[in-house]
Design an enzyme around this catalytic site. Structure first.
Site, PDB file in Angstrom:
ATOM      1  N   LYS A  29       0.815  -1.215   0.000  1.00  0.00           N
ATOM      2  CA  LYS A  29       0.000   0.000   0.000  1.00  0.00           C
ATOM      3  C   LYS A  29       0.847   1.264   0.000  1.00  0.00           C
ATOM      4  CE  LYS A  29      -4.133  -1.974   2.161  1.00  0.00           C
ATOM      5  NZ  LYS A  29      -3.696  -3.373   2.293  1.00  0.00           N
ATOM      6  N   ASN A  48       0.732  -5.362  -5.485  1.00  0.00           N
ATOM      7  CA  ASN A  48       0.820  -6.633  -4.758  1.00  0.00           C
ATOM      8  C   ASN A  48       2.043  -7.415  -5.207  1.00  0.00           C
ATOM      9  OD1 ASN A  48      -2.040  -6.914  -3.364  1.00  0.00           O
ATOM     10  ND2 ASN A  48      -2.386  -6.095  -5.407  1.00  0.00           N
TER      11      ASN A  48
END
Length: 312
Positions: free
Chosen positions: A124, A282
């Site tokens: 993130k 990711n």
């Protein structure tokens, strides 16, 4: 191509969701290519007198519900005995996860994704390197600064930084008289870590998009649709996968992120995008490969191993 000894570091094999798990799909494809398959959990990895070892299990695998694996052998093996180690355990990305990457850096095996790359690309936080590609974003713990940020928008989404699958994600409005109370409780529940806040993008009601990236190149895309009454599209919280296609915005986002992925040696990544805005990168255990194949016919595990075999 010679037979490779491949180990997968992952969560317990018996807990796999057979018709969904990307790690299982990768293992099945590697087995079909004639490679030897082993696995261990993060807790099975240890260092002893100069050698990193693991209590490993040699298995055969399939995509058959109820019998997706069979264990043939359990042994303590030096990680250097393996040609390839796939890091596929799910977050939380905590200090246990980080410590494990330090151990894997001591091995001679080809580790994918590389331990240093996994540490450097916080899933993130790493999007902050691309301010022109992301929604309006705030990171910190200061409640008053958070409230000032939130007042710029109708609603904001608050996220715990190192979780996954839509866990630790809530939506708040600064006009809510209990905004401070709710935000304070959210921040307190995270412990000592900062939180991330972003402007809420209403377009998420039509779903988000996962861009699969292999070796810095866009491979394919899939859409995820939130269930009724929820704004999170993650399958883990009830979202549904749907067919998707790469568009010019997806390719531009991938091209912007690719230099960072290549610098860190990331072989397989998943970029999450909402309304043309990058939300997450990711690199620990990207998923949805089985859904991609069912919806589009594109075989990501095959393309993945073709790339890895060349690296070996």
């Amino acid at each position: 191509m010679k037979m490779l000894k491949i180990a997968v570091q992952m969560d317990p094999i018996e807990k796999m969701i057979v018709n969904h798990d990307t790690s299982l799909a990768l293992m099945v494809e590697a087995q079909a290519r004639g490679h030897e398959i082993w696995w261990w959990s993060p807790n099975d990895l240890f260092y002893e007198t100069g050698v990193v070892k693991a209590r490993a299990r040699r298995v055969s695998v399939s995509l058959t519900e109820g019998k997706h694996y069979e264990t043939h052998e359990t042994a303590v093996r030096a990680v250097d005995d393996f040609d390839v180690v796939l890091v596929r355990q799910d977050p939380p990305f905590d200090m246990a996860y980080v410590t494990n990457t330090y151990l894997l850096e001591l091995t001679k095996a080809l580790v994918i994704n590389p331990p240093l790359g996994i540490r450097n690309i916080s899933e993130k936080m790493s999007i902050l390197q691309f301010p022109d590609l992301i929604p309006q974003t705030w990171v910190g713990r200061d409640l008053h600064a958070l409230e000032e940020f939130a007042r710029r928008f109708d609603q904001v989404v608050l996220k715990i930084l190192f979780m996954m699958g839509g866990e630790g994600v809530i939506k708040l409005s600064a006009s809510d008289p209990e905004f401070q109370k709710k935000a304070r409780a959210f921040i307190s529940a995270t412990g000592r870590e900062p939180i991330l806040a972003q402007e809420f993008l209403p377009a998420v009601s039509a779903g988000d998009k996962r861009i699969f990236v292999l070796g810095g190149e866009p491979f394919a895309a899939i859409r995820r649709l939130p269930k009724a009454g929820d704004f999170r599209a993650n399958l883990a919280v009830g979202g549904q996968a749907a067919a998707g296609e790469l568009d010019e915005i997806d390719r531009a986002i991938t091209a912007a992120v690719a230099p960072v992925l290549k610098r860190e040696g990331i072989v397989f990544a998943g970029l999450d995008v909402i309304a043309g805005k990058l939300i997450e990168i990711n690199v620990t255990s990207p998923t949805l490969a089985q859904e991609l194949k069912r919806l589009s016919g594109l075989d990501l595990p095959k393309a993945f191993w073709e790339r890895v075999e060349k690296l070996v």
